[in-house]
Design a protein around this motif. Structure first.
Motif, short mmCIF file in Angstrom:
data_model
loop_
_atom_site.label_atom_id
_atom_site.label_comp_id
_atom_site.label_asym_id
_atom_site.label_seq_id
_atom_site.Cartn_x
_atom_site.Cartn_y
_atom_site.Cartn_z
N UNK A 1 -55.48 103.08 28.68
CA UNK A 1 -54.11 103.34 28.25
C UNK A 1 -53.35 104.21 29.23
N UNK A 2 -54.04 104.91 30.11
CA UNK A 2 -53.39 105.78 31.08
C UNK A 2 -53.11 105.06 32.39
N UNK A 3 -52.37 105.73 33.28
CA UNK A 3 -52.07 105.12 34.58
C UNK A 3 -53.30 105.04 35.46
N UNK A 4 -53.30 104.08 36.33
CA UNK A 4 -54.37 103.90 37.29
C UNK A 4 -53.79 104.02 38.69
N UNK A 5 -54.40 104.81 39.53
CA UNK A 5 -53.92 105.03 40.89
C UNK A 5 -55.10 104.88 41.84
N UNK B 1 -50.41 101.78 42.11
CA UNK B 1 -50.43 102.35 40.77
C UNK B 1 -50.16 101.25 39.75
N UNK B 2 -50.82 101.39 38.57
CA UNK B 2 -50.56 100.45 37.49
C UNK B 2 -50.57 101.21 36.17
N UNK B 3 -49.79 100.71 35.24
CA UNK B 3 -49.71 101.33 33.92
C UNK B 3 -49.55 100.25 32.87
N UNK C 1 -47.89 94.95 31.88
CA UNK C 1 -48.25 96.12 32.67
C UNK C 1 -47.26 96.29 33.81
N UNK C 2 -47.03 97.53 34.22
CA UNK C 2 -46.18 97.85 35.36
C UNK C 2 -47.05 98.10 36.58
N UNK D 1 -43.20 94.12 37.15
CA UNK D 1 -43.79 93.99 35.82
C UNK D 1 -44.66 92.74 35.81
N UNK D 2 -45.88 92.91 35.31
CA UNK D 2 -46.79 91.77 35.23
C UNK D 2 -47.01 91.43 33.76
#
Length: 426
Positions: free
Chosen positions: A62-66, A101-103, A280-281, A304-305
């Motif tokens: 659920x959190x951002x991924x970097x 980064x993805x969220x 997801x962004x 946006x995916x």
């Protein structure tokens, strides 16, 4: 006297300690030793702690991924990839570094449902650990009272051997004075041999019981224990109904299955969410400090995916149906366990009630057996009774002593079994 060497001091202290009378181990202390030392309890606890990491693994989604990347490429300038893909991007020699980064924006609750299901499963594992502790405590209590019972039986056997040896010596002396027959001597010696056999078996049972207790306490190298007597527990209530209700509420096993049922239901909801899109962004940026002129010195992009499931051969539908059926099965297991717990509590209640009644009955039997032996001994001494009558009275007394001794400790152990069955074994 002054000790010049520290080793002499250690030896002196050890000698003084060995000369001190050992303290009695109480039942409460035995419980604490079992909780602290038994590896099954620590293994169950560590497994439960590990299961609490699984919800964190799901919530991480659920959190951002970097993530960062660095790339160095040496290539034929201006060439293109010709195989292995539908596109043919140009390839240039370069050195670049960047971050991506993805969220997750939404997956319609699937990840949250998975995290909740994992949390419920972790709580269920806590109940499994509680159940393992209760099992060990029950075995500890049984072994504790088993040692006390067998030690008491050993004392009965020792006193029986002493009493029958005295009778054997008396009858032998009377035979040597030609006042009793060889038959009397034979009966007395048979009774003595029977008592000695009982003594040998009692010693073996004490050692076996102590070994069982040592295993429950997590102290397998201990060979003997000095145990304190426990006060007789209170009588059970007249109606087992409240005990059954308490068991259905507090038993770790049924708490475990109820949590597993809730987890299965949440997982079923998560599988249903597979039919919805995932949004997801995404964003990436970086620099190209070295490269050919066709490549810009920096780059960046965001978007946006949306991933929309359209057709996968019925995979998601099958997974959802599987999860729903497992949730129903979990509900049925809860009902089945509730029925078995009700039976277990009632059986344990009846066994404890019967054991409580046996305490009084065996006490009365012991009084009558002693009176019978006194009368038989008096008749035999006066020449009015036979050795058979005296022997039977001795056997009856020994049997009554064994029954009375076992009844008291059996009731204490079975009373603890009731506590175990209602989930009160702590």
């Amino acid at each position: 006297m002054r000790l010049r060497s520290p080793w002499l001091l250690i030896v002196a202290i050890s000698t003084l300690w060995a000369q001190q009378p050992p303290g009695s181990l109480t039942l409460a202390e035995a419980r604490q030793l079992a909780i602290r030392n038994n590896p099954r309890i620590s293994a169950a606890r560590n497994t439960a702690k590990a299961s609490h990491q699984v919800p964190l693994e799901f919530r991480a989604g659920l959190g951002p991924s970097l993530s960062g990347a660095a790339t160095g490429v040496g290539a034929d300038s201006g060439s293109r990839l010709a195989a292995g893909g539908l596109n043919n991007p140009a390839v240039y020699s370069r050195i670049a570094a960047g971050v991506t980064a993805s969220q997750l924006i939404t997956d319609f609750g699937r990840t949250r449902s998975l995290a909740t299901a994992a949390e419920l499963t972790a709580q269920a594992q806590d109940q499994v650990a509680e159940g393992s502790q209760a099992d060990i405590l029950l075995s500890t209590v049984r072994a504790y009272f088993g040692v006390l019972r067998d030690a008491a039986i050993l004392k009965v056997a020792e006193s029986t051997v002493t009493a029958r040896r005295l009778v054997s010596d008396q009858v032998t002396a009377l035979f040597n004075s030609q006042l009793k027959s060889q038959l009397d001597v034979s009966f007395a010696n048979v009774n003595l041999a029977d008592a000695q056999l009982l003594l040998s078996q009692a010693r073996n049972r004490v050692k076996a019981s102590e070994a069982t207790l040592a295993n429950s306490l997590g102290l397998p190298n201990e060979t003997s224990f000095l145990l304190a007597e426990e006060a007789m527990p209170d009588a059970l209530p007249d109606d087992p109904g409240p005990l059954v209700l308490k068991a259905l509420q507090d038993r770790p096993e049924i708490r475990d299955l109820r949590l597993e049922q809730s987890a299965a239901e949440r997982f079923s909801g998560a599988e249903h969410a597979l039919n919805y899109p995932t949004i997801a962004a995404l964003g990436t940026t970086g620099i190209v400090p070295a490269g050919e002129a066709q490549i810009a010195g920096r780059y960046g992009a965001a978007g946006i995916n949306v991933n929309i499931p359209i057709f996968n051969g019925g995979l998601y539908r099958a997974r959802q149906t599987e999860a729903e059926l497992k949730a129903r099965a979990a509900s049925d297991r809860v009902k089945d366990l509730a029925n078995r717990i009700t039976l277990d509590v009632r059986v344990a209640y009846l066994n404890a009630q019967t054991a409580f009644e046996r305490v009084s009955l065996t006490g009365q039997l012991l009084v009558q057996s002693r009176l019978s032996l006194d009368l038989a001994q008096g008749r035999y001494d006066l020449g009015l009774g036979s050795i058979v009558e005296l022997s039977q009275a001795q056997l009856n007394l020994t049997s009554a002593q064994l029954a009375d001794t076992a009844a008291r400790y059996d009731f204490q152990a079975l009373r603890e079994v009731v506590n175990y069955q209602i989930g009160a074994m702590r």
